[in-house]
Motif scaffolding. Structure first.
Motif, PDB file in Angstrom:
ATOM      1  N   LEU A  25       5.801  15.299  -6.379  1.00 21.91           N
ATOM      2  CA  LEU A  25       6.206  14.549  -7.558  1.00 21.91           C
ATOM      3  C   LEU A  25       5.738  13.121  -7.637  1.00 21.91           C
ATOM      4  O   LEU A  25       5.394  12.726  -8.483  1.00 21.91           O
ATOM      5  CB  LEU A  25       7.524  14.586  -7.766  1.00 21.91           C
ATOM      6  N   ILE A  26       5.483  12.712  -6.296  1.00 20.24           N
ATOM      7  CA  ILE A  26       4.993  11.240  -6.185  1.00 20.24           C
ATOM      8  C   ILE A  26       3.475  11.069  -6.982  1.00 20.24           C
ATOM      9  O   ILE A  26       2.828  10.670  -7.322  1.00 20.24           O
ATOM     10  CB  ILE A  26       5.081  10.733  -4.904  1.00 20.24           C
ATOM     11  N   PHE A  27       2.696  12.313  -6.344  1.00 19.85           N
ATOM     12  CA  PHE A  27       1.337  12.498  -6.550  1.00 19.85           C
ATOM     13  C   PHE A  27       1.204  12.625  -8.165  1.00 19.85           C
ATOM     14  O   PHE A  27       0.306  12.301  -8.684  1.00 19.85           O
ATOM     15  CB  PHE A  27       0.678  13.556  -6.013  1.00 19.85           C
ATOM     16  N   VAL A  28       2.201  13.567  -8.904  1.00 15.57           N
ATOM     17  CA  VAL A  28       2.224  13.734 -10.173  1.00 15.57           C
ATOM     18  C   VAL A  28       2.459  12.433 -10.947  1.00 15.57           C
ATOM     19  O   VAL A  28       1.443  12.172 -11.916  1.00 15.57           O
ATOM     20  CB  VAL A  28       3.383  14.875 -10.386  1.00 15.57           C
ATOM     21  N   CYS A  29       3.441  11.932 -10.494  1.00 18.98           N
ATOM     22  CA  CYS A  29       3.472  10.328 -11.247  1.00 18.98           C
ATOM     23  C   CYS A  29       2.640   9.356 -11.040  1.00 18.98           C
ATOM     24  O   CYS A  29       2.170   8.608 -11.874  1.00 18.98           O
ATOM     25  CB  CYS A  29       4.869   9.916 -10.766  1.00 18.98           C
ATOM     26  N   CYS A  30       1.720   9.536 -10.049  1.00 19.03           N
ATOM     27  CA  CYS A  30       0.719   8.541  -9.970  1.00 19.03           C
ATOM     28  C   CYS A  30      -0.548   9.082 -10.421  1.00 19.03           C
ATOM     29  O   CYS A  30      -1.780   8.581 -10.061  1.00 19.03           O
ATOM     30  CB  CYS A  30       0.322   8.313  -8.406  1.00 19.03           C
ATOM     31  N   HIS A  31      -0.324   9.973 -11.419  1.00 17.73           N
ATOM     32  CA  HIS A  31      -1.736  10.485 -12.220  1.00 17.73           C
ATOM     33  C   HIS A  31      -2.609   9.383 -12.758  1.00 17.73           C
ATOM     34  O   HIS A  31      -1.925   8.444 -13.259  1.00 17.73           O
ATOM     35  CB  HIS A  31      -1.134  11.516 -13.369  1.00 17.73           C
ATOM     36  N   GLU A  48      -7.995   9.005  -6.103  1.00 20.21           N
ATOM     37  CA  GLU A  48      -7.855   8.253  -7.321  1.00 20.21           C
ATOM     38  C   GLU A  48      -6.239   8.131  -7.378  1.00 20.21           C
ATOM     39  O   GLU A  48      -5.740   7.210  -8.481  1.00 20.21           O
ATOM     40  CB  GLU A  48      -8.315   8.899  -8.517  1.00 20.21           C
ATOM     41  N   ARG A  49      -5.490   8.619  -6.711  1.00 18.02           N
ATOM     42  CA  ARG A  49      -3.899   8.446  -6.761  1.00 18.02           C
ATOM     43  C   ARG A  49      -3.429   7.700  -5.469  1.00 18.02           C
ATOM     44  O   ARG A  49      -2.372   7.432  -5.560  1.00 18.02           O
ATOM     45  CB  ARG A  49      -3.457   9.804  -7.046  1.00 18.02           C
ATOM     46  N   MET A  50      -4.187   7.808  -4.431  1.00 15.92           N
ATOM     47  CA  MET A  50      -3.676   7.289  -3.296  1.00 15.92           C
ATOM     48  C   MET A  50      -3.082   5.807  -2.999  1.00 15.92           C
ATOM     49  O   MET A  50      -2.208   5.785  -2.505  1.00 15.92           O
ATOM     50  CB  MET A  50      -4.689   7.621  -2.199  1.00 15.92           C
ATOM     51  N   ASP A  51      -3.705   4.996  -3.803  1.00 17.20           N
ATOM     52  CA  ASP A  51      -3.223   3.580  -3.651  1.00 17.20           C
ATOM     53  C   ASP A  51      -1.754   3.464  -4.242  1.00 17.20           C
ATOM     54  O   ASP A  51      -0.923   2.777  -3.550  1.00 17.20           O
ATOM     55  CB  ASP A  51      -4.005   2.500  -4.269  1.00 17.20           C
ATOM     56  N   ALA A  52      -1.585   4.058  -5.239  1.00 17.28           N
ATOM     57  CA  ALA A  52      -0.460   4.022  -6.032  1.00 17.28           C
ATOM     58  C   ALA A  52       0.773   4.996  -4.956  1.00 17.28           C
ATOM     59  O   ALA A  52       1.745   4.604  -5.178  1.00 17.28           O
ATOM     60  CB  ALA A  52      -0.232   4.766  -7.513  1.00 17.28           C
ATOM     61  N   VAL A  53       0.383   6.072  -4.362  1.00 18.36           N
ATOM     62  CA  VAL A  53       1.209   6.781  -3.667  1.00 18.36           C
ATOM     63  C   VAL A  53       1.587   5.900  -2.601  1.00 18.36           C
ATOM     64  O   VAL A  53       2.740   5.897  -2.157  1.00 18.36           O
ATOM     65  CB  VAL A  53       0.352   7.991  -3.405  1.00 18.36           C
ATOM     66  N   LEU A  54       0.615   5.273  -1.845  1.00 17.06           N
ATOM     67  CA  LEU A  54       0.993   4.359  -0.644  1.00 17.06           C
ATOM     68  C   LEU A  54       1.848   3.429  -1.053  1.00 17.06           C
ATOM     69  O   LEU A  54       2.866   2.895  -0.561  1.00 17.06           O
ATOM     70  CB  LEU A  54      -0.293   3.998  -0.061  1.00 17.06           C
TER      71      LEU A  54
END
Length: 406
Positions: free
Chosen positions: A106-112, A175-181
């Motif tokens: 879900l973290i990956f989803v919200c970091c769309h 494209e989502r990794m920075d926000a996930v981290l």
């Protein structure tokens, strides 16, 4: 702590994540989870059920289906029926999936990428990790009203864009990794700020330790993912030395390095080595530099002293990539060990981080070293007014009392 409060802390995020993944609707997941908690407050008077988390999930799931039926869209939105009374853990761990943890999914989803860059981590911290708007605003050093507006816009964007609640293909992860981290980083920081692990986000210490390692395994060629895992493992290794016998926080410089967790240190160093190997062809990223700073502090366990000049050079490099009040405050602490408290105080005041607890603590310590005890006591008072956890408050009360007595 009541059974409901304990369950909320331990499993609330996982239950919401499982509901959001199943019904493809984040707002609905949060609403029905709140309904389930209200029902639990009434029904658990004589004690909680055998599996409280599964009970909350089952009740919330039924509430979601009822709402969908009332909207007369259940036929279009209702997913396949699950096995009878599944627990959140049934949905949370499936090693056959590209992202095997439901909360990480879900973290990956919200970091769309459809969500504004500055709102991705904030939305995830609120929806998936359960941080309050005030806590997130404090972490980002922005006014609470500003942060609240970002969250509203992000939720509307997810709904309007029809963001799919599905695991993105691995080629879309960058494209989502920075926000996930950033999400994992801030969630862990909430637990790390509580030396005694007695606050509402204590479970994040263990969970973010595991999630950072999982993400490093899932993204073995991402240097910043390896670096974040290194930072969290190196920081968490110091946990055994962070409290004194009275339950007060022990600052890093005063900790007995012999008490640090050697196994976690080795794991952190291995993650850092993996990150460094990937960065040889280019400059290290901000998280790699942060991990290197933690490793430099960890070196005191073997060397017997902290390499402050090396740490200051690392902060100088980090400022070229991430110039913010947090980095400037931490750099001022290192600068005080190299060039003295007077120079560091000038740099710290330029950081303009008033209202952030570590800033006031750092300023108080520098003022005390300069003999300006009345001003130091006022800064300790300002830090205490920001509501630190009990262990941190005990430390600050001692330091304030010493300043007043001097």
């Amino acid at each position: 702590m009541t059974p409901l409060e304990a369950t909320f802390r331990a499993a609330g995020g996982r239950v919401v994540s499982a509901l959001a993944a199943r019904f493809r609707d984040l707002d609905l997941a949060e609403e029905v989870f709140a309904d389930a908690c209200l029902k639990a407050a009434r029904d658990w008077v004589d004690g909680p059920p055998a599996d409280p988390a599964a009970w909350l999930y089952a009740v919330a799931r039924r509430a979601a289906l009822d709402r969908l039926r009332r909207r007369r869209t259940a036929a279009a939105h209702r997913p396949d029926e699950p096995a009878p009374t599944p627990t959140p853990e049934d949905h949370a761990m499936s090693l056959d999936e590209p992202i095997p943890d439901e909360r990480l999914r879900l973290i990956f989803v919200c970091c769309h990428p459809a969500v504004a860059t500055e709102a991705r981590a904030a939305l995830t911290l609120r929806a998936v990790c359960g941080l309050t708007t005030a806590e997130i605003a404090a972490a980002f050093l922005v006014p609470e009203a500003t942060l609240a507006q970002r969250l509203v816009r992000a939720r509307r964007k997810i709904a309007a864009a029809g963001v799919p609640f599905e695991v993105p293909a691995s080629d879309r992860w960058p494209e989502r990794m920075d926000a996930v981290l950033s999400t994992l980083e801030i969630a862990y920081a909430e637990a790390h700020a509580d030396a005694a692990l007695a606050g509402p986000h204590a479970d994040f210490a263990r969970e973010m330790l595991a999630l950072s390692a999982l993400l490093a395994r899932l993204a073995p060629t991402d240097a910043e993912a390896q670096a974040l895992a290194a930072t969290i493992h190196l920081a968490e290794a110091r946990r055994p030395a962070r409290l004194d016998d009275a339950g007060a926080m022990v600052p890093l410089a005063a900790q007995d390095a012999r008490e640090w967790d050697a196994a976690l240190l080795r794991q952190g160093e291995a993650f850092l080595a993996a990150s460094a190997a990937m960065a040889r062809s280019g400059s290290p990223g901000p998280r790699a530099l942060q991990a290197a700073i933690h490793a430099a502090h960890a070196s005191r366990r073997q060397a017997g002293e902290t390499p402050w000049r090396d740490i200051l050079r690392l902060y100088d490099a980090l400022l070229t990539l991430r110039d913010d009040p947090v980095i400037r405050t931490n750099r001022a602490v290192a600068l005080s060990e190299v060039e003295g408290p007077a120079t560091a105080l000038l740099q710290l005041d330029a950081a303009a981080a008033r209202g952030w607890l570590p800033f006031h603590v750092a300023r108080a310590e520098l003022l005390a070293r300069l003999g300006r005890m009345t001003e130091a006591a006022a800064e300790y008072e300002a830090a205490l007014a920001l509501g630190p956890s009990r262990a941190e408050a005990l430390f600050l009360e001692r330091r304030r009392a010493a300043s007043v007595a001097a």
